[in-house]
Design an enzyme around this catalytic site. Structure first.
Site, PDB file in Angstrom:
ATOM      1  N   GLY A   1       0.838  -1.185   0.000  1.00 21.15           N
ATOM      2  CA  GLY A   1       0.000   0.000   0.000  1.00 21.15           C
ATOM      3  C   GLY A   1       0.870   1.230   0.000  1.00 21.15           C
ATOM      4  O   GLY A   1       2.078   1.170  -0.244  1.00 21.15           O
ATOM      5  N   GLY A   2       0.251   2.368   0.310  1.00 19.06           N
ATOM      6  CA  GLY A   2       0.989   3.616   0.291  1.00 19.06           C
ATOM      7  C   GLY A   2       2.008   3.735   1.396  1.00 19.06           C
ATOM      8  O   GLY A   2       2.982   4.476   1.282  1.00 19.06           O
ATOM      9  N   MET A   3       1.814   2.995   2.492  1.00 22.22           N
ATOM     10  CA  MET A   3       2.686   3.158   3.642  1.00 22.22           C
ATOM     11  C   MET A   3       3.539   1.940   3.945  1.00 22.22           C
ATOM     12  O   MET A   3       4.502   2.047   4.687  1.00 22.22           O
ATOM     13  CB  MET A   3       1.848   3.489   4.887  1.00 22.22           C
ATOM     14  CG  MET A   3       1.067   4.783   4.757  1.00 22.22           C
ATOM     15  SD  MET A   3       0.543   5.464   6.350  1.00 22.22           S
ATOM     16  CE  MET A   3      -0.363   4.121   7.064  1.00 22.22           C
ATOM     17  N   ALA A   4       3.191   0.772   3.412  1.00 22.27           N
ATOM     18  CA  ALA A   4       3.908  -0.432   3.835  1.00 22.27           C
ATOM     19  C   ALA A   4       3.814  -1.526   2.791  1.00 22.27           C
ATOM     20  O   ALA A   4       2.965  -1.494   1.903  1.00 22.27           O
ATOM     21  CB  ALA A   4       3.345  -0.935   5.160  1.00 22.27           C
TER      22      ALA A   4
ATOM     23  N   LYS B   1       5.482  -6.634   8.204  1.00 22.52           N
ATOM     24  CA  LYS B   1       5.093  -5.383   7.560  1.00 22.52           C
ATOM     25  C   LYS B   1       6.265  -4.409   7.609  1.00 22.52           C
ATOM     26  O   LYS B   1       6.686  -3.977   8.677  1.00 22.52           O
ATOM     27  CB  LYS B   1       3.867  -4.805   8.250  1.00 22.52           C
ATOM     28  CG  LYS B   1       3.258  -3.617   7.536  1.00 22.52           C
ATOM     29  CD  LYS B   1       1.827  -3.359   7.996  1.00 22.52           C
ATOM     30  CE  LYS B   1       0.893  -4.456   7.570  1.00 22.52           C
ATOM     31  NZ  LYS B   1      -0.528  -4.078   7.750  1.00 22.52           N
TER      32      LYS B   1
ATOM     33  N   ASP C   1      -5.944   6.219  10.342  1.00 21.72           N
ATOM     34  CA  ASP C   1      -6.039   5.717   8.968  1.00 21.72           C
ATOM     35  C   ASP C   1      -7.070   4.589   8.873  1.00 21.72           C
ATOM     36  O   ASP C   1      -6.849   3.576   8.212  1.00 21.72           O
ATOM     37  CB  ASP C   1      -4.672   5.236   8.483  1.00 21.72           C
ATOM     38  CG  ASP C   1      -4.633   4.995   6.970  1.00 21.72           C
ATOM     39  OD1 ASP C   1      -5.414   5.641   6.252  1.00 21.72           O
ATOM     40  OD2 ASP C   1      -3.835   4.156   6.523  1.00 21.72           O
TER      41      ASP C   1
END
Length: 318
Positions: free
Chosen positions: A14-17, A41, A149
């Site tokens: 995803g955008g973060m991980a 993660k 989030d």
């Protein structure tokens, strides 16, 4: 006891991980003890300087996030590091859809809008997890962990029908180490006060989950789209901050009390928005808590039609 981790295949990003399937093994006195499947993660370097800052403070934050022990929160097992970088260790969640993820977004894409009674069950469970997280004492003396989030991507339904919210560690850690004026998260699931860079508390999570709840009930995103077309970031922010939300009961038949709870979560004025605990109380008073919800949710995700058990059933007291 020492724990070692073996990284397997990439299973999501995803955008973060990025998430990898992994194996955790315990070693005691040179002998291998238990072994279990886990999710590893890894944080992504989102601005060129983020990763080093994260690694400097990762362990302290992970320890704090590991304090969150609740049946409706994905537990953070721990933290590790290998040649790829620092990673968080979570349980590997197996879903009900063969070859598909356990997240709510995938379930809605596969099965459509949830029957109102099952959406109410999921809502009550997630609100329970959020209410706990928002009130638990942390090691640094603060009270509560705000997720920041909440979205369909990190609400999970396990193979047993349990409902859990994940990624508390990711959101908390990354928020702490971003610049003050940088927004981290998904615009379509952010509260107005967050988008306007005002102070926020646990009620920002409540608004975000209100958007998820509305989507569960209608099968369509409440923000970020119009007429089936994705909006620009600028238009999405304007929509969240200013536009009136249509009650889900105008699209789908449901008890008015259920639609009212959803709309209360989506109150734009934070001072009039309920806390997660207050929203749970409202659902209880309105008789919106579904008996045997876990089994019914599991059966529906697996393909069964839920017609006999509804919130209008006279056997369910209000």
């Amino acid at each position: 006891m020492k724990r070692i981790y073996e990284r397997g295949e990439l299973v999501g990003k995803g955008g973060m991980a990025e998430v990898y399937e992994g194996t955790e093994r315990s070693i005691a006195d040179g002998a291998v003890g238990f072994e279990r499947k886990v999710a590893l993660k890894y944080m992504k370097d989102v601005d060129g300087r983020m990763l080093r800052s994260l690694q400097d403070n990762f362990r302290q934050e992970a320890k704090m996030c590991a304090l969150l022990e609740h049946k409706n929160i994905v537990r953070l097992y721990g933290i590790g590091q290998d040649e790829k970088g620092v990673f968080l260790v979570f349980p590997m969640i197996k879903g009900l859809l063969e070859g598909r993820g356990p997240d709510l977004r995938t379930i809605i894409e596969d099965r459509g809008a949830l029957p109102p009674e099952l959406a109410a069950y999921v809502a009550y469970e997630i609100l329970d997890g959020l209410a706990y997280a928002h009130s638990v004492p942390m090691d640094d003396g603060t009270i509560g962990a705000v997720h920041r989030d909440v979205s369909p991507d990190n609400v999970f339904v396990t193979e047993h029908g349990d409902v859990k919210v994940g990624d508390f560690g990711i959101a908390r850690i990354q928020h702490r180490h971003t610049r003050t004026q940088q927004i981290i998260g998904k615009l379509a699931y952010m509260s107005p006060e967050r988008l306007l860079l005002k102070g926020s508390d646990g009620r920002a999570d409540v608004f975000a989950f209100g958007a998820v709840f509305h989507e569960m009930l209608t099968g369509q995103r409440v923000f970020g789209r119009r007429g089936g077309v994705d909006l620009t970031d600028e238009d999405t922010v304007a929509q969240v901050v200013s536009e009136t939300v249509e009650p889900p009961s105008r699209r789908v038949a449901m008890p008015s009390e259920l639609s009212d709870v959803c709309m209360a979560l989506l109150e734009k004025r934070v001072e009039f928005r309920p806390t997660a605990e207050e929203a749970m109380v409202a659902m209880e008073r309105a008789g919106l808590v579904l008996p045997r919800g876990r089994a019914r949710l599991r059966d529906w995700v697996m393909g069964s039609d839920i017609t006999a058990a509804t919130l209008l059933d006279p056997s369910i007291t209000r």
